[in-house]
Design a protein around this motif. Sequence first.
Motif, mmCIF file in Angstrom:
data_model
loop_
_atom_site.group_PDB
_atom_site.id
_atom_site.type_symbol
_atom_site.label_atom_id
_atom_site.label_comp_id
_atom_site.label_asym_id
_atom_site.label_seq_id
_atom_site.Cartn_x
_atom_site.Cartn_y
_atom_site.Cartn_z
ATOM 1 N N LEU A 82 0.813 -1.261 0.127
ATOM 2 C CA LEU A 82 -0.007 0.141 -0.059
ATOM 3 C C LEU A 82 0.865 1.254 0.097
ATOM 4 C CD1 LEU A 82 -2.613 1.034 -0.095
ATOM 5 C CD2 LEU A 82 -3.022 0.863 2.375
ATOM 6 N N LEU A 84 0.835 5.302 -0.495
ATOM 7 C CA LEU A 84 -0.051 6.276 -0.326
ATOM 8 C C LEU A 84 0.872 7.541 -0.540
ATOM 9 C CD1 LEU A 84 -1.390 5.590 3.217
ATOM 10 C CD2 LEU A 84 -2.339 5.042 1.038
ATOM 11 N N LEU A 164 9.455 -3.144 5.848
ATOM 12 C CA LEU A 164 8.621 -2.959 7.065
ATOM 13 C C LEU A 164 7.175 -3.861 6.638
ATOM 14 C CD1 LEU A 164 9.066 0.862 7.280
ATOM 15 C CD2 LEU A 164 9.965 -0.747 8.740
ATOM 16 N N ARG A 165 6.472 -3.894 7.925
ATOM 17 C CA ARG A 165 5.121 -4.292 7.932
ATOM 18 C C ARG A 165 4.339 -3.487 6.706
ATOM 19 N NH1 ARG A 165 2.754 -6.425 12.921
ATOM 20 N NH2 ARG A 165 0.966 -5.146 11.962
ATOM 21 N N GLY A 166 3.196 -4.053 6.331
ATOM 22 C CA GLY A 166 2.357 -3.520 5.188
ATOM 23 C C GLY A 166 1.693 -2.080 5.755
ATOM 24 N N ASP A 167 1.587 -2.174 7.090
ATOM 25 C CA ASP A 167 0.722 -0.723 7.543
ATOM 26 C C ASP A 167 1.920 0.189 7.739
ATOM 27 O OD1 ASP A 167 1.444 -2.258 9.620
ATOM 28 O OD2 ASP A 167 -0.250 -2.272 10.675
ATOM 29 N N TYR A 168 2.902 -0.267 8.249
ATOM 30 C CA TYR A 168 3.942 0.904 8.329
ATOM 31 C C TYR A 168 4.460 1.230 7.061
ATOM 32 C CZ TYR A 168 4.779 -0.272 13.470
ATOM 33 O OH TYR A 168 4.534 -0.512 14.608
ATOM 34 N N ALA A 170 2.601 1.783 4.616
ATOM 35 C CA ALA A 170 1.611 2.793 4.206
ATOM 36 C C ALA A 170 1.768 4.263 4.672
ATOM 37 C CB ALA A 170 0.237 2.511 4.344
ATOM 38 N N ILE A 171 2.152 4.295 5.817
ATOM 39 C CA ILE A 171 2.621 5.570 6.645
ATOM 40 C C ILE A 171 3.721 6.417 6.196
ATOM 41 C CG2 ILE A 171 3.611 4.742 8.759
ATOM 42 C CD1 ILE A 171 0.842 7.084 9.245
ATOM 43 N N VAL A 172 4.923 5.518 6.076
ATOM 44 C CA VAL A 172 6.102 5.927 5.424
ATOM 45 C C VAL A 172 6.011 6.385 4.142
ATOM 46 C CG1 VAL A 172 8.645 5.183 4.897
ATOM 47 C CG2 VAL A 172 7.581 4.515 7.100
ATOM 48 N N LEU A 174 3.382 7.694 2.901
ATOM 49 C CA LEU A 174 2.352 8.792 3.008
ATOM 50 C C LEU A 174 3.249 10.059 3.309
ATOM 51 C CD1 LEU A 174 -0.505 9.896 3.754
ATOM 52 C CD2 LEU A 174 0.054 9.807 5.809
ATOM 53 N N GLY A 175 4.261 9.503 4.235
ATOM 54 C CA GLY A 175 5.368 10.719 4.415
ATOM 55 C C GLY A 175 6.247 11.133 3.448
ATOM 56 N N PHE A 176 6.768 10.083 2.718
ATOM 57 C CA PHE A 176 7.400 10.389 1.567
ATOM 58 C C PHE A 176 6.699 11.288 0.397
ATOM 59 C CE2 PHE A 176 9.256 8.939 -2.577
ATOM 60 C CZ PHE A 176 10.541 9.375 -2.548
ATOM 61 N N ILE B 38 -4.016 1.156 11.529
ATOM 62 C CA ILE B 38 -3.374 2.627 11.493
ATOM 63 C C ILE B 38 -4.739 3.486 11.011
ATOM 64 C CG2 ILE B 38 -2.118 4.307 10.584
ATOM 65 C CD1 ILE B 38 0.081 2.325 9.950
ATOM 66 N N PHE B 40 -6.234 6.464 9.759
ATOM 67 C CA PHE B 40 -6.096 7.529 9.072
ATOM 68 C C PHE B 40 -7.351 8.628 9.434
ATOM 69 C CE2 PHE B 40 -3.208 4.848 6.683
ATOM 70 C CZ PHE B 40 -2.137 5.466 6.641
ATOM 71 N N MET B 113 -7.657 -0.178 6.493
ATOM 72 C CA MET B 113 -6.948 1.053 6.330
ATOM 73 C C MET B 113 -7.345 2.022 5.091
ATOM 74 S SD MET B 113 -2.773 1.160 6.850
ATOM 75 C CE MET B 113 -2.281 -0.188 5.723
ATOM 76 N N LEU B 241 0.189 13.314 11.176
ATOM 77 C CA LEU B 241 1.493 12.726 10.768
ATOM 78 C C LEU B 241 2.582 12.647 11.836
ATOM 79 C CD1 LEU B 241 2.168 10.913 8.169
ATOM 80 C CD2 LEU B 241 3.378 12.932 7.115
ATOM 81 N N PHE B 286 9.626 13.486 9.744
ATOM 82 C CA PHE B 286 9.302 12.222 8.974
ATOM 83 C C PHE B 286 10.805 11.491 8.681
ATOM 84 C CE2 PHE B 286 10.309 10.527 4.465
ATOM 85 C CZ PHE B 286 9.331 9.437 4.675
ATOM 86 N N LEU B 289 10.543 9.418 11.586
ATOM 87 C CA LEU B 289 10.007 8.394 11.786
ATOM 88 C C LEU B 289 10.338 6.936 10.978
ATOM 89 C CD1 LEU B 289 6.771 7.051 11.805
ATOM 90 C CD2 LEU B 289 6.437 8.306 9.626
ATOM 91 N N LEU B 293 11.250 3.433 12.424
ATOM 92 C CA LEU B 293 10.517 2.121 11.809
ATOM 93 C C LEU B 293 11.776 1.118 11.309
ATOM 94 C CD1 LEU B 293 7.650 3.753 10.209
ATOM 95 C CD2 LEU B 293 7.583 2.265 12.181
#
Lengths: 683, 309
Positions: A82, A84, A164-168, A170-172, A174-176, B38, B40, B113, B241, B286, B289, B293
């Motif tokens: 995923l 984002l 990373l796991r799938g949900d992490y 997604a958030i990374v 998103l940040g990118f 997560i 959102f 999600m 975020l 970021f 983050l 991670l």
Amino acid sequence: MTTASLMTVLHPPLTRGDRARRATVTLLTLVLIAFPFLGHAFQGLGFDLDIGDDDVDSVANALAYATLALGLNIVVGFAGLLDLGYAAFFAIGAYTYGIFTSFQIMPAWSPFWEPLAALGLVAKYHQAAGDLVHFTLSFWLALPIAAGITALCGVLFGTPTLRLRGDYLAIVTLGFGEIVPIVARNVPSVTNGAAGLNGVMAPTLFGFNFRVDPTPYYYVGVLLTAFLIFVSFRLRDSRIGRAWMAIREDETAAGAMGVDHVKTKLMAFAIGAAFAGMTGVFFVAKLQTATPDMFGFPVSVMILVMVVFGGMGSVWGVTLGAFVLSLLQSWFLPSLTQWAHGIGAAVNNDWLQHIDLARSTELIFGIILVVMMLFRREGLIPATRKQDALSFEAQNVAGVRRGGFDAETTRKVLGDMSHAPGKLLDVRGVTVKFGGLTALNKVDLVVPAGGVVAVIGPNGSGKSTLFNVITGLVPADSGSIQFDGAEILGLKSHEILQRGIARTFQNIRLFANLQVIDNIMIGQHARLKTGLLGAVLRGPGARREERAALSRTLDIVTLFGNRLAPRLTQVVSHLSYANRRRVEIARALATRPKLLLLDEPTAGMNPAETLELAEQIKTLHEQGLSVLIIEHKLDVVTRLADKVVVLDHGEKLTEGTPDAVRRNEDVLRAYLGRAATDAANAA
Amino acid sequence: MTTADVYLQQVINGTSLGAMYALLALGFTLVYGILELINFSHFNVFMVGSFVGLGMLELFGVEPNAAALTGFALIGVLVATFAVTMLASGLLGVVIERVALRPLRNVKGPAAMITTIGVSYILFNLVLLGVGADAKNFPSPLPSISFAIGGAVLRLREILIWIASLLLMGGLTYFVQFTKMGKAMRATAQDPDAARMMGVEVDRVIIMAFFLGSALAGAGGLMFGLYYNLTSYVIGFTTGLRAFTAAVLGGIGNVPGAMVGGVLIGLIEAFGSYWISAAWADVIIFSILVLVLVFKPAGLFGRLAPNKS
């Protein structure tokens, strides 16, 4: 039952509907090619279709979104990652072209630039203070260059994050996606900041400058979309595509079947990024400007909505999804607004007269996302079609076979199993700790070449942990594991599979949403070579390899008689429990193992099925395959094993022939408790 | 201002921002601890919360240029505003769970999600269509009292944020640690099936997690308005975020970790903006983050909930 006759029976279900689809695609292609001229053509015939330049422009934009959706589909739909922040790659491609064709970066002219000027990459820009360099990268050259640069960015960004796991993830991502526009805004010397790049060159072809006429862009968009659809299909139906889907379905099982997940995921990320990079070039060339706001989170969400709406993993689906949603903005919502105003005027409703639905586009996108997830997760055109029940004829396509495998086919499937006598697998002093719990304590175990060794022990004694440590799924704290004379402890699971150890799982880990045939084909992943380029070009070598893999799959399936053969194209989650166990063994055999690890293969099978499977394992053994088996049913163990190893509380209690182990007091105590042993002795 | 004063000022700013991030991070962590999801939509529940707070203040007649309130009137207005904002946001969270997420609870893969992204986007656009794209002035009922500590300035709004978030976090910790529902919540985070078999009503626990998390997000949204004196439909995204990073930094699923993580992120933002540039603050956060991670996915304090699979 021959492979050829199997193919004739399977042929219709494999290709049904192809003709209708081909006709639809041909028709759509013709309409797309003729579209910019349809207005004029029909006007000549006396109809007014009202197709103008702005409509051609709308469709050209829809084509750009289709290419983005196709790229994201590879990442999200095929590989299940995923992403984002997909618009970030779109931005990188766009700025690559924008920067090298605008007046943003202009170093002083020096003789160094002369050869580049001769190639047409730069031009001399005359100024009173001294000549400057104006970059004039050709649009056609920029497409592959931007694809390469974005793919590289995809790899650089993906290397640390794709673990990373799938949900992490997604958030990374998103940040990118957030960061790239911020960077574009914050380095005005390169990107002209928030104001954006201006004066980006329009493409030229044989001296013809596209300028702002939508029609030539439209045709470039058609070609780009067609190209990416073609690449998507070629990749989907290849070794690479199967590996993506395997990872999407079950990452651990994919690794144990020989798929290198880091590399495979990176490929998906890089290809997806490359699609976005090319689209970025196209988009910026068309608009002749690039600003950070064009690539924000809303764009990433929009592309995701298109993919979800059309059908994740479905190439035609996401193309259609992108078209519908893109035209929703430019055609349908304005028309609906007009009607609403008309109705408002008729019923004298002030609110209806002033409504502007186009402003609600993004709200509608959000609603589509939620509604699709709640009510139709597979999208408009699902990636996997609904399956009909098997006909009676199909069910009996292969002969009934009970008892062991056919010896000749088994030999063919296993290949050369000749081996020097000696230790094939040598586990020495392996200790595994989970926090305070010692799951395995200095366990030794030897599987002689060509032997069958059974591991027994009460639940929780460490049997499955032993399998996991041998196949690289769990790290060992100490000890060594030698396979075929080489150390394998510390290797990744796909590397261990490559050396020749295949396994099944206690709780069946098939690729649940894939067909039987794909599951078995994925088993051959490590033995096939076709890479990305080979998959797209599909040359004679790749074709030959694919044909051989298919034929081998059919050989393996024939081993099981009519158990699996009629169900080749069924999704495995629809199979019976026993058949799923069989598919897992078939998948393991497909990997060309030297040693097969079976984790409770007969669990949940009835006595007849258990017997059948025991006979089949015996055939494999007779044809030279070495087997390490965890089994609770002692009659199966006695029937198959040369040697039995007993584990209890993570330690090896004893080992010996099945009969010796049966009589061992320690074993009886571990299994049945002290009182029971006493009772047995008294009796 | 001496360097020490400047640093003190950054600490004041950073801890106030950090307290707000911590409140928001708690919502991520509560839901993630139980559902491994997560959420959102939390981003924009926070944003909606700030508009609810704005509406309440306007209802109480607090205008940008009106005289500041004092004494009981001030406390009354603040308590009522916080209470209504938190209740409204909490209920919004419950509605989201009930309508959009419960049907997907047992669906594998990213469906849930993706749904939260959709919900978040719906809230975002509803507010955009409802109140427009311009940032709205956020009136403050607080008198403009400030204390000089050396060269640094401590204003009443920072003190208010500290007190309110300490009360809320203390309340949450008490709830999670010492009440029956809190115990049920911790049990569900460990193993939902086992908790269900022991008689825990898992649906109620999940609703409670959404309610509490969203209520805290609402309080955070109100603080955002009081701190910056403005609010806008876009605030959920970047703030969310940052708060998520805080949750990850503290170890997602870990309640005290989220609080510490929030304050740390606030401090990093304040000092990062001072040393480098505010324009790069999000890039710095970021990067943290990603680094956390990649190298320490359990965060600084580890997850309390084991990894369910």
